[in-house]
Design a protein around this motif. Structure first.
Motif, PDB file in Angstrom:
ATOM      1  N   GLY A   1       7.598   5.667 -14.262  1.00 36.43           N
ATOM      2  CA  GLY A   1       8.926   5.649 -13.656  1.00 36.43           C
ATOM      3  C   GLY A   1       8.887   5.174 -12.216  1.00 36.43           C
ATOM      4  O   GLY A   1       9.776   4.424 -11.774  1.00 36.43           O
ATOM      5  N   ALA A   2       7.856   5.590 -11.463  1.00 33.16           N
ATOM      6  CA  ALA A   2       7.731   5.143 -10.075  1.00 33.16           C
ATOM      7  C   ALA A   2       7.473   3.638 -10.001  1.00 33.16           C
ATOM      8  O   ALA A   2       8.054   2.937  -9.155  1.00 33.16           O
ATOM      9  CB  ALA A   2       6.594   5.902  -9.388  1.00 33.16           C
ATOM     10  N   TYR A   3       6.615   3.115 -10.885  1.00 35.38           N
ATOM     11  CA  TYR A   3       6.354   1.675 -10.909  1.00 35.38           C
ATOM     12  C   TYR A   3       7.618   0.882 -11.205  1.00 35.38           C
ATOM     13  O   TYR A   3       7.929  -0.109 -10.533  1.00 35.38           O
ATOM     14  CB  TYR A   3       5.295   1.348 -11.959  1.00 35.38           C
ATOM     15  CG  TYR A   3       3.892   1.741 -11.589  1.00 35.38           C
ATOM     16  CD1 TYR A   3       3.528   1.984 -10.270  1.00 35.38           C
ATOM     17  CD2 TYR A   3       2.903   1.868 -12.566  1.00 35.38           C
ATOM     18  CE1 TYR A   3       2.229   2.335  -9.930  1.00 35.38           C
ATOM     19  CE2 TYR A   3       1.609   2.222 -12.240  1.00 35.38           C
ATOM     20  CZ  TYR A   3       1.279   2.457 -10.924  1.00 35.38           C
ATOM     21  OH  TYR A   3      -0.007   2.802 -10.590  1.00 35.38           O
ATOM     22  N   LEU A   4       8.351   1.295 -12.232  1.00 29.00           N
ATOM     23  CA  LEU A   4       9.567   0.573 -12.624  1.00 29.00           C
ATOM     24  C   LEU A   4      10.639   0.666 -11.536  1.00 29.00           C
ATOM     25  O   LEU A   4      11.353  -0.315 -11.268  1.00 29.00           O
ATOM     26  CB  LEU A   4      10.104   1.125 -13.944  1.00 29.00           C
ATOM     27  CG  LEU A   4       9.203   0.923 -15.170  1.00 29.00           C
ATOM     28  CD1 LEU A   4       9.824   1.588 -16.389  1.00 29.00           C
ATOM     29  CD2 LEU A   4       8.960  -0.554 -15.420  1.00 29.00           C
TER      30      LEU A   4
ATOM     31  N   VAL B   1      11.930   4.917  -5.043  1.00 32.76           N
ATOM     32  CA  VAL B   1      13.040   4.104  -4.537  1.00 32.76           C
ATOM     33  C   VAL B   1      13.097   4.149  -3.014  1.00 32.76           C
ATOM     34  O   VAL B   1      13.185   3.109  -2.338  1.00 32.76           O
ATOM     35  CB  VAL B   1      14.372   4.577  -5.152  1.00 32.76           C
ATOM     36  CG1 VAL B   1      15.551   3.949  -4.422  1.00 32.76           C
ATOM     37  CG2 VAL B   1      14.438   4.225  -6.633  1.00 32.76           C
ATOM     38  N   MET B   2      13.026   5.343  -2.457  1.00 35.91           N
ATOM     39  CA  MET B   2      13.102   5.473  -1.002  1.00 35.91           C
ATOM     40  C   MET B   2      11.899   4.824  -0.316  1.00 35.91           C
ATOM     41  O   MET B   2      12.056   4.111   0.691  1.00 35.91           O
ATOM     42  CB  MET B   2      13.188   6.959  -0.624  1.00 35.91           C
ATOM     43  CG  MET B   2      14.480   7.622  -1.072  1.00 35.91           C
ATOM     44  SD  MET B   2      14.668   9.312  -0.447  1.00 35.91           S
ATOM     45  CE  MET B   2      13.292  10.114  -1.278  1.00 35.91           C
TER      46      MET B   2
ATOM     47  N   PHE C   1      12.248  -2.490  -9.546  1.00 35.33           N
ATOM     48  CA  PHE C   1      13.694  -2.704  -9.595  1.00 35.33           C
ATOM     49  C   PHE C   1      14.282  -2.830  -8.195  1.00 35.33           C
ATOM     50  O   PHE C   1      15.152  -3.674  -7.941  1.00 35.33           O
ATOM     51  CB  PHE C   1      14.361  -1.546 -10.337  1.00 35.33           C
ATOM     52  CG  PHE C   1      15.857  -1.589 -10.303  1.00 35.33           C
ATOM     53  CD1 PHE C   1      16.562  -2.474 -11.100  1.00 35.33           C
ATOM     54  CD2 PHE C   1      16.570  -0.741  -9.461  1.00 35.33           C
ATOM     55  CE1 PHE C   1      17.951  -2.522 -11.061  1.00 35.33           C
ATOM     56  CE2 PHE C   1      17.944  -0.774  -9.418  1.00 35.33           C
ATOM     57  CZ  PHE C   1      18.646  -1.670 -10.217  1.00 35.33           C
ATOM     58  N   VAL C   2      13.803  -1.999  -7.276  1.00 35.63           N
ATOM     59  CA  VAL C   2      14.331  -2.031  -5.913  1.00 35.63           C
ATOM     60  C   VAL C   2      13.956  -3.340  -5.222  1.00 35.63           C
ATOM     61  O   VAL C   2      14.807  -4.038  -4.650  1.00 35.63           O
ATOM     62  CB  VAL C   2      13.821  -0.820  -5.106  1.00 35.63           C
ATOM     63  CG1 VAL C   2      14.132  -0.986  -3.630  1.00 35.63           C
ATOM     64  CG2 VAL C   2      14.449   0.453  -5.633  1.00 35.63           C
TER      65      VAL C   2
ATOM     66  N   ALA D   1       1.945  -3.053  -1.462  1.00 36.81           N
ATOM     67  CA  ALA D   1       2.104  -1.788  -0.744  1.00 36.81           C
ATOM     68  C   ALA D   1       2.695  -0.703  -1.644  1.00 36.81           C
ATOM     69  O   ALA D   1       2.259   0.459  -1.606  1.00 36.81           O
ATOM     70  CB  ALA D   1       2.988  -2.001   0.483  1.00 36.81           C
ATOM     71  N   ALA D   2       3.686  -1.074  -2.466  1.00 37.63           N
ATOM     72  CA  ALA D   2       4.294  -0.089  -3.357  1.00 37.63           C
ATOM     73  C   ALA D   2       3.298   0.411  -4.385  1.00 37.63           C
ATOM     74  O   ALA D   2       3.273   1.605  -4.723  1.00 37.63           O
ATOM     75  CB  ALA D   2       5.513  -0.706  -4.045  1.00 37.63           C
TER      76      ALA D   2
END
Length: 288
Positions: free
Chosen positions: A184-187, A87-88, A191-192, A109-110
């Motif tokens: 979890g990091a992908y989702l 998220v951050m 979401f962000v 990038a994410a």
């Protein structure tokens, strides 16, 4: 003359002290390496003789003994830390790309950040803090209570029975646990960027898929497995060789965590440059 002699003596004392610390550090490194060799050498025996203990450690590592109270064991800790970090990072990535007018590349990038560096490091830190300290405390308490000496007296290979069993359990657990954290990091990133910041979901998904390749995915898992081996070896080594009573076990656990974090950071730098190289490669976008 007296002042110069005093300064010279201080310099000699400082040099000898530094040399002694460096020598002790290399001696400790040699001890960890040899302990790791013994752990790996005992894998065949542990698989054939101590399967029940391996399965018990798998349960303790993955879900814990009080999963509802401890956030779902290691799975919950890794997933929670990965989501918060994603998220951050996603917010900062979108903000930085917004300054250049390239917010559409936020998904790209994410994806690269999570797969190649962020998720493996977060998983390693979570495992070092939760599982590694547990290994050190468990083996350290057995050492100071002379349980390890009792095992050696009974003819039980203590390194294999205590350390190798935990290493095998770590290798079994690490991939599914990491997959949960990475998902979890992908989702969280999607979401962000899409849900909170209003980017197009189609654009995000398109650029996100461009950077996800089987090779990058395999490298990400390989990095996490290597990190888990480093954590298991260092944590078990410090716990097995702990001394000085309960206070010594506490010092061993703290030293193990510091050593693990430093070693994982160095290994991450070497692996990222060694596996992915210095030149960016993004299939389908002309960067290969």
């Amino acid at each position: 003359m007296i002042l110069s002699q005093t300064a010279t003596q201080r310099l000699k004392n400082a040099t000898s002290g530094t040399a002694g610390r460096v020598k002790s550090s290399f001696a400790a490194l040699d001890g960890h390496v040899m302990f790791g060799v013994k752990m790996f050498a005992g894998i065949p025996m542990a698989i054939t003789r101590y399967r029940t203990h391996v399965l018990r450690e798998v349960g303790n590592i993955s879900f814990g003994k009080a999963s509802l109270l401890s956030g779902g064991g290691t799975i919950g800790v890794v997933a929670g830390m990965a989501i918060v970090a994603a998220v951050m990072v996603s917010i900062e990535i979108h903000r930085a790309l917004g300054l250049l007018g390239f917010t559409a590349l936020s998904g790209l990038a994410a994806s690269i950040a999570n797969t190649q560096a962020l998720a493996p490091l977060i998983a390693a830190l979570a495992i070092a803090a939760k599982v590694g300290t547990g290994f050190t405390a468990q083996l350290g308490s057995m050492r100071i209570s002379e349980e390890i000496d009792a095992l050696d007296t009974l003819g039980v290979p203590s390194v294999t029975f205590l350390a190798t069993v935990r290493l095998i359990a770590m290798l079994i657990v690490i991939t599914p646990v990491y997959m949960v954290g990475l998902l979890g990091a992908y989702l969280a990133s999607r979401f962000v960027v899409v849900g909170m910041l209003g980017e197009s979901s189609g654009t995000y998904d398109y650029y996100f898929r461009q950077s996800i390749t089987p090779q990058a995915f395999g490298y990400s898992i390989l990095m996490t497995v290597i990190f888990s081996v480093i954590i298991a070896v260092i944590a078990c080594s410090y716990g097995y060789n702990a001394s000085g009573g309960p206070e010594g076990v506490g010092r061993a656990a703290g030293t193990a965590v510091r050593t693990t974090i430093l070693t994982v950071a160095i290994a991450a730098m070497v692996l990222i440059f060694g596996l992915y190289g210095l030149t960016p490669t993004i299939p389908g976008m002309g960067l290969e």
